[in-house]
Scaffold this motif. Structure first.
Motif, PDB file in Angstrom:
ATOM      1  N   ASN B 116       0.819  -1.208   0.000  1.00  8.26           N
ATOM      2  CA  ASN B 116       0.000   0.000   0.000  1.00  8.26           C
ATOM      3  C   ASN B 116       0.856   1.262   0.000  1.00  8.26           C
ATOM      4  O   ASN B 116       0.526   2.235  -0.684  1.00  8.26           O
ATOM      5  CB  ASN B 116      -0.941   0.007   1.204  1.00  8.26           C
ATOM      6  CG  ASN B 116      -2.188  -0.821   0.933  1.00  8.26           C
ATOM      7  OD1 ASN B 116      -2.701  -0.806  -0.182  1.00  8.26           O
ATOM      8  ND2 ASN B 116      -2.638  -1.559   1.918  1.00  8.26           N
ATOM      9  N   VAL B 117       1.947   1.220   0.771  1.00  4.56           N
ATOM     10  CA  VAL B 117       2.825   2.382   0.800  1.00  4.56           C
ATOM     11  C   VAL B 117       3.403   2.627  -0.596  1.00  4.56           C
ATOM     12  O   VAL B 117       3.383   3.743  -1.110  1.00  4.56           O
ATOM     13  CB  VAL B 117       3.962   2.197   1.837  1.00  4.56           C
ATOM     14  CG1 VAL B 117       5.010   3.285   1.682  1.00  4.56           C
ATOM     15  CG2 VAL B 117       3.383   2.197   3.240  1.00  4.56           C
ATOM     16  N   ILE B 118       3.868   1.531  -1.221  1.00  8.01           N
ATOM     17  CA  ILE B 118       4.425   1.675  -2.569  1.00  8.01           C
ATOM     18  C   ILE B 118       3.378   2.249  -3.515  1.00  8.01           C
ATOM     19  O   ILE B 118       3.644   3.189  -4.271  1.00  8.01           O
ATOM     20  CB  ILE B 118       4.931   0.318  -3.110  1.00  8.01           C
ATOM     21  CG1 ILE B 118       6.100  -0.184  -2.260  1.00  8.01           C
ATOM     22  CG2 ILE B 118       5.362   0.438  -4.571  1.00  8.01           C
ATOM     23  CD1 ILE B 118       6.572  -1.581  -2.613  1.00  8.01           C
ATOM     24  N   SER B 119       2.164   1.711  -3.465  1.00  6.96           N
ATOM     25  CA  SER B 119       1.180   2.179  -4.441  1.00  6.96           C
ATOM     26  C   SER B 119       0.752   3.617  -4.145  1.00  6.96           C
ATOM     27  O   SER B 119       0.487   4.380  -5.073  1.00  6.96           O
ATOM     28  CB  SER B 119      -0.003   1.220  -4.557  1.00  6.96           C
ATOM     29  OG  SER B 119      -0.879   1.380  -3.485  1.00  6.96           O
ATOM     30  N   LEU B 120       0.746   4.010  -2.882  1.00  4.79           N
ATOM     31  CA  LEU B 120       0.406   5.411  -2.569  1.00  4.79           C
ATOM     32  C   LEU B 120       1.486   6.372  -3.093  1.00  4.79           C
ATOM     33  O   LEU B 120       1.174   7.433  -3.637  1.00  4.79           O
ATOM     34  CB  LEU B 120       0.220   5.593  -1.061  1.00  4.79           C
ATOM     35  CG  LEU B 120      -1.126   5.117  -0.503  1.00  4.79           C
ATOM     36  CD1 LEU B 120      -1.118   5.146   1.019  1.00  4.79           C
ATOM     37  CD2 LEU B 120      -2.272   5.965  -1.040  1.00  4.79           C
ATOM     38  N   VAL B 121       2.731   5.972  -2.930  1.00  5.26           N
ATOM     39  CA  VAL B 121       3.825   6.813  -3.425  1.00  5.26           C
ATOM     40  C   VAL B 121       3.702   6.988  -4.939  1.00  5.26           C
ATOM     41  O   VAL B 121       3.789   8.100  -5.477  1.00  5.26           O
ATOM     42  CB  VAL B 121       5.208   6.201  -3.060  1.00  5.26           C
ATOM     43  CG1 VAL B 121       6.329   6.901  -3.810  1.00  5.26           C
ATOM     44  CG2 VAL B 121       5.434   6.283  -1.561  1.00  5.26           C
ATOM     45  N   VAL B 122       3.473   5.863  -5.614  1.00  3.78           N
ATOM     46  CA  VAL B 122       3.362   5.911  -7.074  1.00  3.78           C
ATOM     47  C   VAL B 122       2.182   6.780  -7.516  1.00  3.78           C
ATOM     48  O   VAL B 122       2.287   7.602  -8.424  1.00  3.78           O
ATOM     49  CB  VAL B 122       3.225   4.488  -7.653  1.00  3.78           C
ATOM     50  CG1 VAL B 122       2.922   4.532  -9.138  1.00  3.78           C
ATOM     51  CG2 VAL B 122       4.500   3.704  -7.394  1.00  3.78           C
ATOM     52  N   MET B 123       1.061   6.616  -6.807  1.00  2.00           N
ATOM     53  CA  MET B 123      -0.123   7.400  -7.166  1.00  2.00           C
ATOM     54  C   MET B 123       0.105   8.891  -6.943  1.00  2.00           C
ATOM     55  O   MET B 123      -0.310   9.719  -7.746  1.00  2.00           O
ATOM     56  CB  MET B 123      -1.328   6.953  -6.340  1.00  2.00           C
ATOM     57  CG  MET B 123      -2.008   5.741  -6.917  1.00  2.00           C
ATOM     58  SD  MET B 123      -3.605   5.467  -6.140  1.00  2.00           S
ATOM     59  CE  MET B 123      -3.128   5.053  -4.489  1.00  2.00           C
ATOM     60  N   ALA B 124       0.759   9.189  -5.812  1.00  3.56           N
ATOM     61  CA  ALA B 124       0.995  10.599  -5.506  1.00  3.56           C
ATOM     62  C   ALA B 124       1.864  11.228  -6.592  1.00  3.56           C
ATOM     63  O   ALA B 124       1.571  12.333  -7.074  1.00  3.56           O
ATOM     64  CB  ALA B 124       1.654  10.736  -4.136  1.00  3.56           C
ATOM     65  N   LEU B 125       2.911  10.490  -7.007  1.00  2.07           N
ATOM     66  CA  LEU B 125       3.791  11.028  -8.053  1.00  2.07           C
ATOM     67  C   LEU B 125       3.032  11.208  -9.366  1.00  2.07           C
ATOM     68  O   LEU B 125       3.150  12.234 -10.036  1.00  2.07           O
ATOM     69  CB  LEU B 125       4.999  10.098  -8.254  1.00  2.07           C
ATOM     70  CG  LEU B 125       5.979  10.033  -7.070  1.00  2.07           C
ATOM     71  CD1 LEU B 125       7.075   9.004  -7.329  1.00  2.07           C
ATOM     72  CD2 LEU B 125       6.593  11.410  -6.813  1.00  2.07           C
ATOM     73  N   THR B 126       2.233  10.198  -9.709  1.00  8.15           N
ATOM     74  CA  THR B 126       1.449  10.307 -10.933  1.00  8.15           C
ATOM     75  C   THR B 126       0.473  11.472 -10.828  1.00  8.15           C
ATOM     76  O   THR B 126       0.270  12.226 -11.789  1.00  8.15           O
ATOM     77  CB  THR B 126       0.653   9.000 -11.180  1.00  8.15           C
ATOM     78  OG1 THR B 126       1.511   7.897 -10.935  1.00  8.15           O
ATOM     79  CG2 THR B 126       0.137   8.936 -12.609  1.00  8.15           C
ATOM     80  N   GLY B 127      -0.133  11.602  -9.655  1.00  9.69           N
ATOM     81  CA  GLY B 127      -1.064  12.704  -9.422  1.00  9.69           C
ATOM     82  C   GLY B 127      -0.399  14.058  -9.652  1.00  9.69           C
ATOM     83  O   GLY B 127      -0.956  14.936 -10.322  1.00  9.69           O
ATOM     84  N   LEU B 128       0.816  14.182  -9.101  1.00 10.22           N
ATOM     85  CA  LEU B 128       1.537  15.451  -9.279  1.00 10.22           C
ATOM     86  C   LEU B 128       1.767  15.738 -10.755  1.00 10.22           C
ATOM     87  O   LEU B 128       1.660  16.876 -11.206  1.00 10.22           O
ATOM     88  CB  LEU B 128       2.881  15.399  -8.528  1.00 10.22           C
ATOM     89  CG  LEU B 128       2.782  15.408  -7.000  1.00 10.22           C
ATOM     90  CD1 LEU B 128       4.145  15.166  -6.366  1.00 10.22           C
ATOM     91  CD2 LEU B 128       2.186  16.739  -6.502  1.00 10.22           C
ATOM     92  N   LEU B 129       2.044  14.671 -11.505  1.00 11.95           N
ATOM     93  CA  LEU B 129       2.275  14.833 -12.943  1.00 11.95           C
ATOM     94  C   LEU B 129       1.038  15.326 -13.687  1.00 11.95           C
ATOM     95  O   LEU B 129       1.144  16.088 -14.642  1.00 11.95           O
ATOM     96  CB  LEU B 129       2.755  13.517 -13.564  1.00 11.95           C
ATOM     97  CG  LEU B 129       4.211  13.134 -13.299  1.00 11.95           C
ATOM     98  CD1 LEU B 129       4.524  11.773 -13.920  1.00 11.95           C
ATOM     99  CD2 LEU B 129       5.144  14.204 -13.871  1.00 11.95           C
ATOM    100  N   VAL B 130      -0.140  14.863 -13.250  1.00 14.40           N
ATOM    101  CA  VAL B 130      -1.347  15.278 -13.973  1.00 14.40           C
ATOM    102  C   VAL B 130      -1.933  16.560 -13.380  1.00 14.40           C
ATOM    103  O   VAL B 130      -3.034  16.974 -13.745  1.00 14.40           O
ATOM    104  CB  VAL B 130      -2.430  14.173 -14.019  1.00 14.40           C
ATOM    105  CG1 VAL B 130      -1.882  12.925 -14.700  1.00 14.40           C
ATOM    106  CG2 VAL B 130      -2.973  13.864 -12.632  1.00 14.40           C
ATOM    107  N   GLY B 131      -1.228  17.184 -12.461  1.00 10.26           N
ATOM    108  CA  GLY B 131      -1.657  18.503 -12.023  1.00 10.26           C
ATOM    109  C   GLY B 131      -2.245  18.581 -10.634  1.00 10.26           C
ATOM    110  O   GLY B 131      -2.654  19.637 -10.170  1.00 10.26           O
ATOM    111  N   TRP B 132      -2.259  17.445  -9.929  1.00 10.07           N
ATOM    112  CA  TRP B 132      -2.794  17.474  -8.562  1.00 10.07           C
ATOM    113  C   TRP B 132      -1.765  18.109  -7.620  1.00 10.07           C
ATOM    114  O   TRP B 132      -0.568  17.941  -7.808  1.00 10.07           O
ATOM    115  CB  TRP B 132      -3.121  16.053  -8.109  1.00 10.07           C
ATOM    116  CG  TRP B 132      -3.311  15.906  -6.619  1.00 10.07           C
ATOM    117  CD1 TRP B 132      -4.367  16.321  -5.904  1.00 10.07           C
ATOM    118  CD2 TRP B 132      -2.388  15.331  -5.686  1.00 10.07           C
ATOM    119  NE1 TRP B 132      -4.187  16.038  -4.573  1.00 10.07           N
ATOM    120  CE2 TRP B 132      -2.971  15.430  -4.415  1.00 10.07           C
ATOM    121  CE3 TRP B 132      -1.125  14.757  -5.807  1.00 10.07           C
ATOM    122  CZ2 TRP B 132      -2.351  14.962  -3.269  1.00 10.07           C
ATOM    123  CZ3 TRP B 132      -0.491  14.283  -4.653  1.00 10.07           C
ATOM    124  CH2 TRP B 132      -1.109  14.393  -3.400  1.00 10.07           C
TER     125      TRP B 132
END
Lengths: 318, 267
Positions: B116-132
């Motif tokens: 879960n930690v890994i997937s949250l990190v990945v999601m957060a980074l992806t989120g930042l990329l799409v403008g979050w």
């Protein structure tokens, strides 16, 4: 000698199916008991009760002097179990698998590591020790699983069909390993579908069917009582069948059956020398034959004698 | 009495699970790809199509929902792994050892936190990329991630129970989808609650997936100014309400799963 495993009147039902129907067994210290029977006879259920994986509906069982119902955790510390499926993690190496089991038997990290190496070497797995066990052959996985059961040097070892599904060479290797253990004085309960296996490894055999013991004794006792070696002769010309049957009758134990060109009879005593005798007599009588052979008794024969049904019939019922 | 034993044995079991991450890169790929996919898919496919309301940036609104949904889906992994261990006779091996009775489950759910930690990190980074962007304080953001992890841990225990009662691995995905789909979709994860018919709206308001989403959304500062605060107590106090649920789930499902483990046995 004290009994390391003792069970009295074990009963286990699964819904309407009675898996165990009052099973008694005794395994004296340092001896090997073979529990022999077809699939569905209740062997695995008995093993599961004795190793605390299941609770019996009735009856009592003691392992290493501890009641399995009252102190299951105490029993777990005294037993090593190697089941029908090799319970090794295929993504872990052989070393990691054994080390994990050692840790769970409460060895320290260091002790568990040393013990793992020791066992891998002993079971001829040292070359493969640091490869994921996914790459092991079926025989190697079974040996690894057996090694897992031995990590804590348990006084009682339970092997549930240790060679089922193995090729002949792996089976032989497994037998060698088990024989070595047994000669070292381990108390062993072994379940098997193969008379040959029980014959080779067990001091005492209990034949089990539909959850109850239907015969008990040493391998020799069982074979002489319930399943003799047989001689089969096939003559080239059906006219010679009667003459050949007379020859076979001289060594036969019980009736000689003749069907067309085939003659078959149970024999007792030294089968090989009887076979030579029969062969010589047939040769002297100038009877030409297509086949002459001796068949060793199988579980099927013992079963047929004991229950009047073959192993496969019995499986259908169970 | 045997609390330290649980932890030692649990750690041994967790190590086994963690070694698998190294040995089976496919698992990690799945753990990484699916959150990326969720973020990108929802942001671009639905992001433009759905009007979240005046002044509301849907993409920003969405991220908290995707986080919540992904960790809930991720918990299925706990159940699937246990069902597989059961089928392969591995649980029987564990049960024949003199180890703690709850260690296998503690180790499993514990090691799944790493996923879960890994997937949250990945999601957060992806989120930042799409403008979050997380617009709250640093501490708020840390709290948001912690809440997601704690919530996911609780759901892991529900899935552990399901994993131990299903007859085989094949059933686990269907069984868990029946729980997960309504929970994640009848929530405020992807759409504002006002759009639901009233019965569903009530369910959604008290649905813990909604409240964890709401809590995370607030902590990230992703709730726009003009957004009408919901009436339900659960959504007024999303952190407390979510933690109450975490407590209830743990109190109910930890003993239930352990009991099932003790009884369960491969065929």
């Amino acid at each position: 000698m004290a009994n390391m495993i003792q069970a009295r009147g074990l009963v286990k039902r699964f819904g309407k199916v009675t898996a165990l129907d009052g099973l008694d067994l005794d395994v004296p210290e340092g001896s090997v008991l073979g529990l022999l029977g077809p699939n569905g006879a209740g062997k695995t259920t008995a093993v599961k009760i004795l190793t605390t994986l299941l609770t019996a509906d009735a009856g009592q069982a003691m392992v290493a002097g501890i009641d399995v119902r009252e102190d299951p955790q105490g029993v777990r510390g005294k037993i090593g179990l190697s089941g029908q499926f090799a319970a090794v993690d295929e993504y872990l190496t052989g070393y990691e698998n054994l080390r994990m089991v050692g840790r769970l038997y409460r060895l320290s990290a260091k002790e568990a590591g040393v013990r793992a190496r020791e066992l891998l070497e002993r079971f001829g797995l040292d070359d493969a020790a640091d490869r994921p066990s996914k790459t092991y052959s079926g025989g190697m996985r079974r040996r690894l699983d057996l090694a897992g059961a031995l990590v804590a040097n348990p006084p009682v070892l339970v092997l549930d069909e240790p060679t089922t599904g193995l090729d002949p060479r792996s089976r032989q290797q497994m037998w060698d390993v088990i024989e070595e253990l047994v000669s070292g004085g381990t108390t062993l309960l072994l379940t098997t579908q193969y008379l040959e296996e029980a014959d080779m490894l067990a001091d005492d055999i209990i034949v089990i069917d539909h959850g109850r013991a239907i015969a008990q004794g040493t391998s020799d006792e069982l074979k002489s009582q319930f399943g003799q070696e047989r001689i089969d002769v096939v003559v080239a010309d059906a006219h010679d069948a009667a003459a050949a049957a007379r020859i076979v009758n001289t060594v036969a134990f019980g009736t000689v059956t003749v069907k067309d060109r085939s003659i078959s009879a149970a024999i007792s005593g030294d089968g090989a020398s009887h076979l030579v005798e029969v062969g010589k007599a047939i040769l002297d009588a100038r009877i030409s034959i297509l086949d002459l052979g001796m068949r060793r008794p199988t579980l099927d024969d013992v079963f047929l004698t004991l229950t009047g049904e073959t192993v496969s019939d019995s499986e259908d019922v169970a | 009495m045997n609390a330290p034993r649980v932890l030692i044995d649990g750690w041994v079991v967790a190590q086994r699970n963690l070694i698998k991450i190294k040995r089976v890169p496919e698992i990690l790929v799945f753990v990484l790809i699916s959150p990326i996919m969720f973020v990108v898919l929802f942001a671009y496919v639905f992001g433009g199509a759905i009007d979240a309301g005046p002044g509301l940036n849907y993409r920003e609104f969405l991220i908290a929902g995707i986080f919540a949904q992904t960790v809930v889906f991720g918990a299925t992994f706990t159940g699937a792994s246990l069902a597989e261990d059961m089928q392969k006779g591995f649980i029987d091996r564990f049960r024949s050892l003199p180890m703690s009775r709850s260690a296998v489950l503690v180790g499993r759910t514990g090691s799944d936190i790493v996923y879960n930690v890994i997937s949250l990190v990945v999601m957060a980074l992806t989120g930042l990329l799409v403008g979050w962007r997380a617009r709250g304080s640093f501490l708020d953001s840390v709290s948001a991630f912690l809440l997601l992890i704690v919530f996911a841990y609780a759901i892991s225990w529900v899935m552990a129970y399901i994993g131990l009662i299903v007859p085989s691995v094949d059933v686990i995905n269907n069984a868990s989808f029946m729980v997960i789909m309504p929970l994640t979709f009848v929530s405020n994860a992807f759409v504002p609650l006002e759009t639901f018919p009233s019965a569903l709206q009530t369910f959604a308001e008290w649905n813990p997936v909604s409240t964890v989403t709401q809590a995370v959304r607030e902590l990230f500062g992703n709730v726009p100014d003009g957004f009408v605060a919901p009436d339900a107590w659960s959504l007024q106090h999303p952190v407390v309400y979510t933690l109450i649920w975490v407590g209830i789930i743990v109190i109910v499902f930890v003993p239930l799963s352990v009991r099932q483990y003790v009884r369960a046995s491969a065929k």
